[in-house]
Design a protein around this motif. Structure first.
Motif, PDB file in Angstrom:
ATOM      1  N   LEU A 196      17.536 -20.285  48.528  1.00  0.00           N
ATOM      2  CA  LEU A 196      15.861 -20.390  49.208  1.00  0.00           C
ATOM      3  C   LEU A 196      15.685 -20.025  50.224  1.00  0.00           C
ATOM      4  N   CYS A 197      14.655 -18.615  50.335  1.00  0.00           N
ATOM      5  CA  CYS A 197      14.897 -18.553  52.276  1.00  0.00           C
ATOM      6  C   CYS A 197      13.253 -17.442  52.013  1.00  0.00           C
ATOM      7  N   GLY A 198      12.608 -17.842  53.505  1.00  0.00           N
ATOM      8  CA  GLY A 198      11.781 -17.026  54.236  1.00  0.00           C
ATOM      9  C   GLY A 198      11.541 -17.305  55.704  1.00  0.00           C
ATOM     10  N   ARG A 199      10.770 -17.125  56.070  1.00  0.00           N
ATOM     11  CA  ARG A 199       9.804 -17.449  57.070  1.00  0.00           C
ATOM     12  C   ARG A 199       9.925 -19.336  57.284  1.00  0.00           C
ATOM     13  N   PRO A 200       9.647 -19.723  57.836  1.00  0.00           N
ATOM     14  CA  PRO A 200       9.152 -20.797  58.385  1.00  0.00           C
ATOM     15  C   PRO A 200       7.594 -20.852  57.694  1.00  0.00           C
ATOM     16  N   ASN A 201       7.191 -22.436  56.782  1.00  0.00           N
ATOM     17  CA  ASN A 201       5.478 -22.717  56.677  1.00  0.00           C
ATOM     18  C   ASN A 201       5.416 -21.908  55.878  1.00  0.00           C
ATOM     19  N   VAL A 202       6.293 -20.715  54.878  1.00  0.00           N
ATOM     20  CA  VAL A 202       5.625 -19.962  54.012  1.00  0.00           C
ATOM     21  C   VAL A 202       6.093 -20.710  52.174  1.00  0.00           C
ATOM     22  N   GLY A 203       6.204 -22.103  51.929  1.00  0.00           N
ATOM     23  CA  GLY A 203       6.299 -23.129  50.942  1.00  0.00           C
ATOM     24  C   GLY A 203       7.409 -23.266  50.412  1.00  0.00           C
ATOM     25  N   LYS A 204       8.778 -22.659  50.957  1.00  0.00           N
ATOM     26  CA  LYS A 204      10.062 -22.962  50.422  1.00  0.00           C
ATOM     27  C   LYS A 204      10.483 -24.452  50.023  1.00  0.00           C
ATOM     28  N   SER A 205      10.068 -25.705  50.808  1.00  0.00           N
ATOM     29  CA  SER A 205      10.279 -26.668  50.341  1.00  0.00           C
ATOM     30  C   SER A 205       9.379 -27.730  49.302  1.00  0.00           C
ATOM     31  N   SER A 206       8.172 -26.767  48.986  1.00  0.00           N
ATOM     32  CA  SER A 206       7.431 -26.928  48.478  1.00  0.00           C
ATOM     33  C   SER A 206       8.428 -26.494  46.994  1.00  0.00           C
ATOM     34  N   LEU A 207       8.154 -25.642  46.817  1.00  0.00           N
ATOM     35  CA  LEU A 207       9.125 -25.222  45.968  1.00  0.00           C
ATOM     36  C   LEU A 207      10.013 -25.548  45.746  1.00  0.00           C
ATOM     37  N   MET A 208      11.381 -25.730  46.349  1.00  0.00           N
ATOM     38  CA  MET A 208      12.320 -26.769  45.841  1.00  0.00           C
ATOM     39  C   MET A 208      11.725 -27.816  45.914  1.00  0.00           C
ATOM     40  N   ASN A 209      10.682 -28.361  45.730  1.00  0.00           N
ATOM     41  CA  ASN A 209      10.070 -29.699  45.059  1.00  0.00           C
ATOM     42  C   ASN A 209       9.985 -29.103  44.425  1.00  0.00           C
TER      43      ASN A 209
END
Length: 314
Positions: free
Chosen positions: A88-101
């Motif tokens: 899961l990659c992207g700029r900060p604060n695009v929602g990667k961690s939310s998608l991980m969850n």
């Protein structure tokens, strides 16, 4: 011991004998050709009939197809057994961690409004689209002077390079950095999917012109919207070649053996213009390798086949 439905179906297929039956079919095909050629070579005075190059070529083609089909299934079998390394990659604060969850069904990654919260990689095994993903949440990729964050960004790029699948995530505000990141992801060896997150905030915002460079989906980590379409894309990429109720090779030793069988058969085809005993040598090698899988002894089996199929030596 299967971890998810696709793996369970594959295990049941092996339990039902699909792989064993497919290998037995190959063994029997090779045995028939070898016995016919050996009988022709060793018993020329008996009325066995002419063995034509065209006939042997057709039989070799049938065996080669059977072996190739099994070899081709190993890519899918390996995915089923080991999973797909996914970043899961992207700029900060695009929602990667939310998608991980969302993918993992729990609060696996810390989510805040502060850019750069994730500074190291976070791994989780999830099932997505019937495929086991070894999912890695990475630090937001951006230019930074922070020493620790720089290390996180370097690790994120390393994960992209190693991944078999890249979820390139973008937020509701598209920037030039996003475009550069998209190009970077597309240059990596793995398959890339663009996930335009936060569709619940701006569902009608136009996608950038470069979005068509890869399969792209409007998704929401909050509501789950759009993720079913992304799941179907993952399934299409990695499970398209999964035969319904058919044999799938998941064992690396069996795969290596079958590759050796394939090489021997290809050599036999190349040697069709030579004398039959040369082709027999290639076929016996192929049978010997199949015997490593089945545990059968080649010489005894071939001799039995000759005397059961042909009236020779009497």
């Amino acid at each position: 011991d299967a971890e998810y439905a696709t793996a369970a179906r594959t295990a049941m297929s092996e339990l039902d004998g699909s792989v064993g039956n497919a290998i037995l079919k190959i063994h029997n095909q090779l045995l028939a050709i070898t016995a016919k050629l050996l009988a022709y070579v060793d018993y020329p005075d008996d009325e066995i009939g002419e063995v034509s190059t065209e006939e042997i070529g057709q039989l070799l083609d049938q065996s080669l197809k059977s072996v190739s089909d099994l070899c081709d299934s190993y890519g899918t079998g390996k995915v089923i057994r080991e999973g797909v390394r996914t970043a899961l990659c992207g700029r900060p604060n695009v929602g990667k961690s939310s998608l991980m969850n969302r993918f993992s069904g729990c609060d696996r990654s810390i989510v805040t409004d502060i850019a750069g919260t994730t500074r190291d990689t976070m791994e989780e095994s999830v099932v997505f689209g019937g495929v086991k993903l070894l999912l890695t949440d990475t630090a937001g990729i951006r230019d930074t002077d922070d020493t620790v964050e720089k290390i996180g960004v370097a690790r994120a790029r390393s994960e992209m390079e190693k991944a078999q699948l890249i979820f390139c995530v973008f937020g509701d505000q598209i920037t030039e950095e996003d475009r550069r990141l998209a190009e970077e992801a597309l240059q990596c060896p793995g398959k890339t999917l663009f996930l335009f997150n936060k569709s619940d905030l701006s569902p009608e915002s136009p996608l950038p012109f470069w979005a068509s460079s890869a399969p792209c989906f409007r998704v929401s980590a909050v509501t789950g919207a759009g993720l079913s379409d992304a799941e179907q894309a993952v399934k299409t990429i990695f499970l398209t070649d999964l035969p319904v109720g058919g044999a799938v090779i998941t064992n690396s030793r069996q795969y290596q053996c079958l590759c050796r069988v394939k090489t021997a058969l290809q050599r036999a085809k190349e040697n069709l213009s030579l004398t039959p005993d040369v082709i027999v040598s290639d076929l016996e090698e192929a049978l010997a390798v199949v015997g490593e899988i089945t545990g059968q002894t080649v010489s005894e089996t071939v001799i039995h086949e000759i005397f059961s199929r042909f009236c020779v030596g009497k």
